[in-house]
Write a protein that holds these residues in place. Structure first.
Motif, PDB file in Angstrom:
ATOM      1  N   VAL A   7       6.836   6.519  -1.310  1.00  0.00           N
ATOM      2  CA  VAL A   7       8.050   6.383  -1.629  1.00  0.00           C
ATOM      3  C   VAL A   7       7.415   5.246  -2.436  1.00  0.00           C
ATOM      4  N   VAL A   8       8.961   4.777  -3.136  1.00  0.00           N
ATOM      5  CA  VAL A   8       8.600   3.659  -4.365  1.00  0.00           C
ATOM      6  C   VAL A   8       9.656   2.640  -3.788  1.00  0.00           C
ATOM      7  N   LEU A   9       9.251   1.555  -3.422  1.00  0.00           N
ATOM      8  CA  LEU A   9      10.240   0.763  -2.852  1.00  0.00           C
ATOM      9  C   LEU A   9      10.367  -0.361  -4.257  1.00  0.00           C
ATOM     10  N   GLU A  10      11.462  -0.807  -4.672  1.00  0.00           N
ATOM     11  CA  GLU A  10      12.361  -1.234  -5.767  1.00  0.00           C
ATOM     12  C   GLU A  10      12.820  -2.729  -5.219  1.00  0.00           C
ATOM     13  N   ALA A  11      12.442  -3.513  -5.036  1.00  0.00           N
ATOM     14  CA  ALA A  11      12.644  -4.795  -4.636  1.00  0.00           C
ATOM     15  C   ALA A  11      14.115  -5.428  -5.633  1.00  0.00           C
TER      16      ALA A  11
ATOM     17  N   LEU B 225      -1.287  -9.403   0.714  1.00  0.00           N
ATOM     18  CA  LEU B 225      -1.065  -7.691  -0.061  1.00  0.00           C
ATOM     19  C   LEU B 225      -2.624  -7.793   1.846  1.00  0.00           C
ATOM     20  N   ARG B 226      -2.952  -9.374   1.846  1.00  0.00           N
ATOM     21  CA  ARG B 226      -3.743  -9.293   3.347  1.00  0.00           C
ATOM     22  C   ARG B 226      -2.821  -8.924   4.464  1.00  0.00           C
ATOM     23  N   ALA B 227      -1.604  -9.979   4.017  1.00  0.00           N
ATOM     24  CA  ALA B 227      -0.807  -9.436   5.209  1.00  0.00           C
ATOM     25  C   ALA B 227       0.140  -8.074   5.360  1.00  0.00           C
ATOM     26  N   PHE B 228       0.404  -7.337   4.195  1.00  0.00           N
ATOM     27  CA  PHE B 228       0.744  -6.345   4.317  1.00  0.00           C
ATOM     28  C   PHE B 228      -0.596  -4.743   5.471  1.00  0.00           C
ATOM     29  N   ASP B 229      -2.237  -5.352   4.499  1.00  0.00           N
ATOM     30  CA  ASP B 229      -3.152  -5.119   5.561  1.00  0.00           C
ATOM     31  C   ASP B 229      -2.750  -5.139   6.702  1.00  0.00           C
ATOM     32  N   ALA B 230      -2.519  -6.319   7.667  1.00  0.00           N
ATOM     33  CA  ALA B 230      -2.294  -6.225   9.015  1.00  0.00           C
ATOM     34  C   ALA B 230      -1.684  -5.537   9.256  1.00  0.00           C
ATOM     35  N   LEU B 231      -0.480  -5.803   8.238  1.00  0.00           N
ATOM     36  CA  LEU B 231       0.799  -4.421   9.127  1.00  0.00           C
ATOM     37  C   LEU B 231       0.418  -3.389   9.431  1.00  0.00           C
ATOM     38  N   ALA B 232      -0.631  -2.858   8.218  1.00  0.00           N
ATOM     39  CA  ALA B 232      -0.734  -0.942   8.121  1.00  0.00           C
ATOM     40  C   ALA B 232      -1.474  -0.704   8.976  1.00  0.00           C
ATOM     41  N   GLY B 233      -2.147  -1.653   9.638  1.00  0.00           N
ATOM     42  CA  GLY B 233      -3.784  -1.352  10.654  1.00  0.00           C
ATOM     43  C   GLY B 233      -4.496  -1.208   9.382  1.00  0.00           C
ATOM     44  N   GLY B 234      -4.797  -1.424   8.229  1.00  0.00           N
ATOM     45  CA  GLY B 234      -5.862  -1.382   6.839  1.00  0.00           C
ATOM     46  C   GLY B 234      -5.202  -0.079   5.772  1.00  0.00           C
ATOM     47  N   GLY B 235      -6.563   0.117   4.792  1.00  0.00           N
ATOM     48  CA  GLY B 235      -6.119   0.449   4.449  1.00  0.00           C
ATOM     49  C   GLY B 235      -5.088   0.156   2.723  1.00  0.00           C
TER      50      GLY B 235
ATOM     51  N   SER C  29      13.138 -11.106  -5.939  1.00  0.00           N
ATOM     52  CA  SER C  29      12.195 -10.890  -4.524  1.00  0.00           C
ATOM     53  C   SER C  29      10.875  -9.867  -5.034  1.00  0.00           C
ATOM     54  N   PRO C  30       9.572 -11.089  -4.576  1.00  0.00           N
ATOM     55  CA  PRO C  30       8.813  -9.921  -4.576  1.00  0.00           C
ATOM     56  C   PRO C  30       8.774  -9.173  -3.575  1.00  0.00           C
ATOM     57  N   VAL C  31       7.478  -8.298  -3.279  1.00  0.00           N
ATOM     58  CA  VAL C  31       7.423  -7.069  -2.750  1.00  0.00           C
ATOM     59  C   VAL C  31       7.226  -8.146  -1.293  1.00  0.00           C
ATOM     60  N   ALA C  32       6.917  -9.307  -0.962  1.00  0.00           N
ATOM     61  CA  ALA C  32       6.813 -10.019   0.652  1.00  0.00           C
ATOM     62  C   ALA C  32       8.537  -9.573   1.084  1.00  0.00           C
ATOM     63  N   GLY C  33       9.288  -9.115   0.333  1.00  0.00           N
ATOM     64  CA  GLY C  33      10.654  -8.983   1.259  1.00  0.00           C
ATOM     65  C   GLY C  33      10.704  -7.629   2.002  1.00  0.00           C
ATOM     66  N   PHE C  34       9.269  -7.001   1.882  1.00  0.00           N
ATOM     67  CA  PHE C  34       9.389  -5.260   1.813  1.00  0.00           C
ATOM     68  C   PHE C  34       8.564  -4.461   3.278  1.00  0.00           C
ATOM     69  N   ALA C  35       8.145  -6.345   3.735  1.00  0.00           N
ATOM     70  CA  ALA C  35       7.184  -6.518   4.850  1.00  0.00           C
ATOM     71  C   ALA C  35       7.223  -5.344   5.847  1.00  0.00           C
TER      72      ALA C  35
ATOM     73  N   VAL D 238      10.301  -2.839   6.508  1.00  0.00           N
ATOM     74  CA  VAL D 238      10.019  -1.281   5.900  1.00  0.00           C
ATOM     75  C   VAL D 238       8.980  -0.966   5.621  1.00  0.00           C
ATOM     76  N   PHE D 239       7.852  -1.337   4.631  1.00  0.00           N
ATOM     77  CA  PHE D 239       6.725  -0.870   4.355  1.00  0.00           C
ATOM     78  C   PHE D 239       5.731  -0.461   5.748  1.00  0.00           C
ATOM     79  N   GLN D 240       6.049  -1.447   6.742  1.00  0.00           N
ATOM     80  CA  GLN D 240       5.206  -1.275   8.039  1.00  0.00           C
ATOM     81  C   GLN D 240       5.881   0.473   8.709  1.00  0.00           C
ATOM     82  N   GLY D 241       7.515   0.434   8.641  1.00  0.00           N
ATOM     83  CA  GLY D 241       8.131   1.233   9.272  1.00  0.00           C
ATOM     84  C   GLY D 241       7.610   2.229   8.744  1.00  0.00           C
ATOM     85  N   LEU D 242       7.139   3.045   7.164  1.00  0.00           N
ATOM     86  CA  LEU D 242       7.350   3.752   6.386  1.00  0.00           C
ATOM     87  C   LEU D 242       5.484   4.282   6.337  1.00  0.00           C
ATOM     88  N   VAL D 243       5.213   3.030   6.197  1.00  0.00           N
ATOM     89  CA  VAL D 243       3.322   3.667   6.269  1.00  0.00           C
ATOM     90  C   VAL D 243       2.625   4.893   7.092  1.00  0.00           C
ATOM     91  N   ARG D 244       2.682   4.833   8.079  1.00  0.00           N
ATOM     92  CA  ARG D 244       2.249   5.075   9.069  1.00  0.00           C
ATOM     93  C   ARG D 244       2.403   7.210   8.663  1.00  0.00           C
TER      94      ARG D 244
END
Length: 150
Positions: free
Chosen positions: A40-44, A6-16, A48-54, A56-62
């Protein structure tokens, strides 16, 4: 317990980014969610946990509301028997919770987001799936994509 993902994804997304969960009859499905816009729902893939989508998550979350969930028994979700019916049921439960969404499936998650699966899902749960993409990690390319017009 510290939620490093969660902390890593939050940093990648710039918060929230938040951690959400859904009760599935005494076991919890958990996901990471961030952004706003078209869901958009990411299905691993398998094991594979969601961490593998880091990335993709960063690219889509904007531009999208991105839901990256850990399937039963992986990452932060509680374990359950690995059956296709249970896993499809879990994905549908996530879709019912988050609303209509495009589904992006990777590896084992790909067949469930393929045109055939999405078409069946749309017949049974018409308002839940608005499109799908199946991504093959081995090839590194998108194998199949489907849109909201099928």
């Amino acid at each position: 317990m510290t939620d490093r993902v969660l902390r890593a994804f939050d940093a990648l997304a710039g918060g929230g980014v938040t951690r959400q969960e859904l009760d599935r009859g005494g076991r919890k499905l958990r996901w990471i969610e961030g952004g706003s816009g078209t869901p958009v729902v990411l299905e691993a893939g398998a094991m594979s946990p969601v961490a593998g989508f880091a990335a993709v998550f960063q690219g889509l979350v904007r531009d999208h509301r991105v839901i990256a969930y850990d399937r039963a028994g992986y990452g932060m979700s509680d374990p359950a028997p690995l059956t296709l019916d249970l896993q499809v049921g879990d994905l549908v439960a996530v879709l019912e919770e988050v609303g209509p969404a495009a589904v992006v499936g990777h590896s084992w998650g790909g067949p469930r987001s393929s045109r055939r699966w999405c078409s069946r899902c749309r017949v049974r749960w018409p308002p839940k799936v608005v499109g799908g993409i199946r991504w093959c990690r081995i090839r590194g390319t998108i194998c199949t994509s489907t849109g909201p017009t099928w």
